[in-house]
Design an enzyme around this catalytic site. Structure first.
Site, PDB file in Angstrom:
ATOM      1  N   ARG A  54     -20.565  27.474   7.654  1.00 26.69           N
ATOM      2  CA  ARG A  54     -19.428  27.404   8.426  1.00 26.69           C
ATOM      3  C   ARG A  54     -18.554  26.629   7.698  1.00 26.69           C
ATOM      4  O   ARG A  54     -17.320  26.221   8.244  1.00 26.69           O
ATOM      5  CB  ARG A  54     -19.197  27.541   9.658  1.00 26.69           C
ATOM      6  CG  ARG A  54     -20.023  28.465  10.500  1.00 26.69           C
ATOM      7  CD  ARG A  54     -19.877  29.962   9.955  1.00 26.69           C
ATOM      8  NE  ARG A  54     -20.536  30.892  10.416  1.00 26.69           N
ATOM      9  CZ  ARG A  54     -21.768  31.210   9.997  1.00 26.69           C
ATOM     10  NH1 ARG A  54     -22.051  30.908   8.725  1.00 26.69           N
ATOM     11  NH2 ARG A  54     -22.537  32.337  10.489  1.00 26.69           N
ATOM     12  N   SER A  60     -16.483  34.518  17.090  1.00 30.78           N
ATOM     13  CA  SER A  60     -17.204  33.330  17.702  1.00 30.78           C
ATOM     14  C   SER A  60     -16.373  32.073  17.694  1.00 30.78           C
ATOM     15  O   SER A  60     -15.936  31.747  16.911  1.00 30.78           O
ATOM     16  CB  SER A  60     -18.455  33.051  16.710  1.00 30.78           C
ATOM     17  OG  SER A  60     -19.551  34.021  16.833  1.00 30.78           O
ATOM     18  N   GLU A  75     -15.814  26.811  16.020  1.00 30.54           N
ATOM     19  CA  GLU A  75     -15.564  27.392  14.658  1.00 30.54           C
ATOM     20  C   GLU A  75     -14.210  28.137  14.519  1.00 30.54           C
ATOM     21  O   GLU A  75     -13.745  27.912  13.436  1.00 30.54           O
ATOM     22  CB  GLU A  75     -16.728  28.536  14.867  1.00 30.54           C
ATOM     23  CG  GLU A  75     -16.762  29.415  13.719  1.00 30.54           C
ATOM     24  CD  GLU A  75     -17.832  30.130  13.672  1.00 30.54           C
ATOM     25  OE1 GLU A  75     -17.820  31.665  13.166  1.00 30.54           O
ATOM     26  OE2 GLU A  75     -19.155  29.827  13.868  1.00 30.54           O
TER      27      GLU A  75
END
Length: 309
Positions: free
Chosen positions: A178, A227, A297
């Site tokens: 990520r 998410s 995130e």
């Protein structure tokens, strides 16, 4: 913390463009959460050249923030100072090649997957399960269903804060979980993803499985941002959140999804402060229960509302 002080009259000295410039533009309507204050200036460039020239002429002390589909973003209630660059139509082109796809940063991930499938190319099916657009996917090395951008990225074209346009090989971006190491202030404008010829029925079946899985396990019809937290190494964020008793937790107008507790939901009247505050409450409870520090995130940008605690 905002960037260095900006000259007071910078808005009156903006470069001429072929795209569109707006002032005090509400950002709530363009984010998936449907919350957030205004952009001091919103620039929708016509194409890469328009963006390049604008950035080259823009005073270097003016902060610039790019957004695309805004599917993984909380814009705080006080809005965003400086220029928000929103990549739209001029950056949504998709070119199918024999062994991959070249697409603009505003092309939706799911649309890229559909173009690949229609051309009989496999390897990009996972994109059908990722909300948002390609620019954001590259910038955060997005992934789902066993694959991520670094598995398929050949190169990305990036416009620097000074307006320079350069092509970076995937290896230059140091893609990790990520995260991508973009040049400071750089904006992804185009990328190439490699794929390979596949069997049409198998490609269609894989994409159908991904769509069905998302529908069954995620609140895809809610006002959400995907998410919320990264998965800790060797574990799942949703499991830790559930263990900490946060499934269904409500804070103001925001709620932890009952369906998938790594998703936060705007119940209808939430503020950005409600959503971010709920996320911080979840982080605290997980830390107290398990000792694990969840990492956001979802990107959180902008200023809190004036007068907010």
């Amino acid at each position: 913390m905002m960037a260095a002080p900006v000259m007071a009259d910078w808005r009156a000295a903006l470069p001429e463009v072929r795209g569109r410039i707006g002032f005090d533009v509400p950002l709530g309507p363009v984010t998936w959460f449907r919350v957030g204050g205004p952009a001091e200036v919103m620039f929708r460039p016509a194409d890469i050249e328009d963006l390049s020239r604008f950035l080259a002429a823009l005073a270097p002390e003016v902060p610039v923030l790019p957004i695309g589909a805004a599917s993984n973003l909380i814009v705080r209630d006080g809005g965003i100072a400086g220029v928000v660059v929103r990549l739209v139509r001029g950056f949504a082109d998709i070119e199918v090649q024999p062994d991959g796809i070249v697409a603009g940063a505003a092309a939706l991930d799911a649309t890229i997957a559909e173009h690949a499938a229609a051309a009989g190319l496999t390897g990009l099916e996972f994109l059908s399960g990722i909300p948002g657009s390609l620019g954001g996917a590259v910038a955060m090395n997005a992934g789902a269903y066993g694959a991520e951008i670094r598995d398929v990225l050949d190169w990305a074209e990036i416009v620097g804060r000074d307006g320079t346009v350069a092509r970076y090989a995937a290896g230059d971006l140091a893609l990790t979980y990520r995260h991508a190491r973009l040049p400071e202030g750089g904006i992804v404008v185009r990328a190439r993803l490699h794929a390979r010829p596949g069997e049409a029925a198998a490609i269609a079946a894989r994409m159908a499985d991904i769509r069905a899985s998302r529908e069954a396990t995620q609140p895809v019809r809610a006002r959400t941002g995907g998410s919320t937290f990264r998965n800790p190494e060797g574990d799942k964020a949703w499991r830790l959140i559930d263990e900490a008793g946060c499934r269904g937790l409500i804070h103001g107008g925001a709620q932890v999804s009952e369906k998938h507790c790594n998703f936060l939901i705007n119940l209808g009247e939430a503020t950005a402060a409600d959503i971010e505050g709920l996320g911080e409450t979840v982080r605290r409870r997980v830390r107290e229960r398990t000792g694990v520090e969840l990492i956001w995130e979802i990107r959180r940008v902008g200023l809190p509302c004036r007068g907010a605690a």
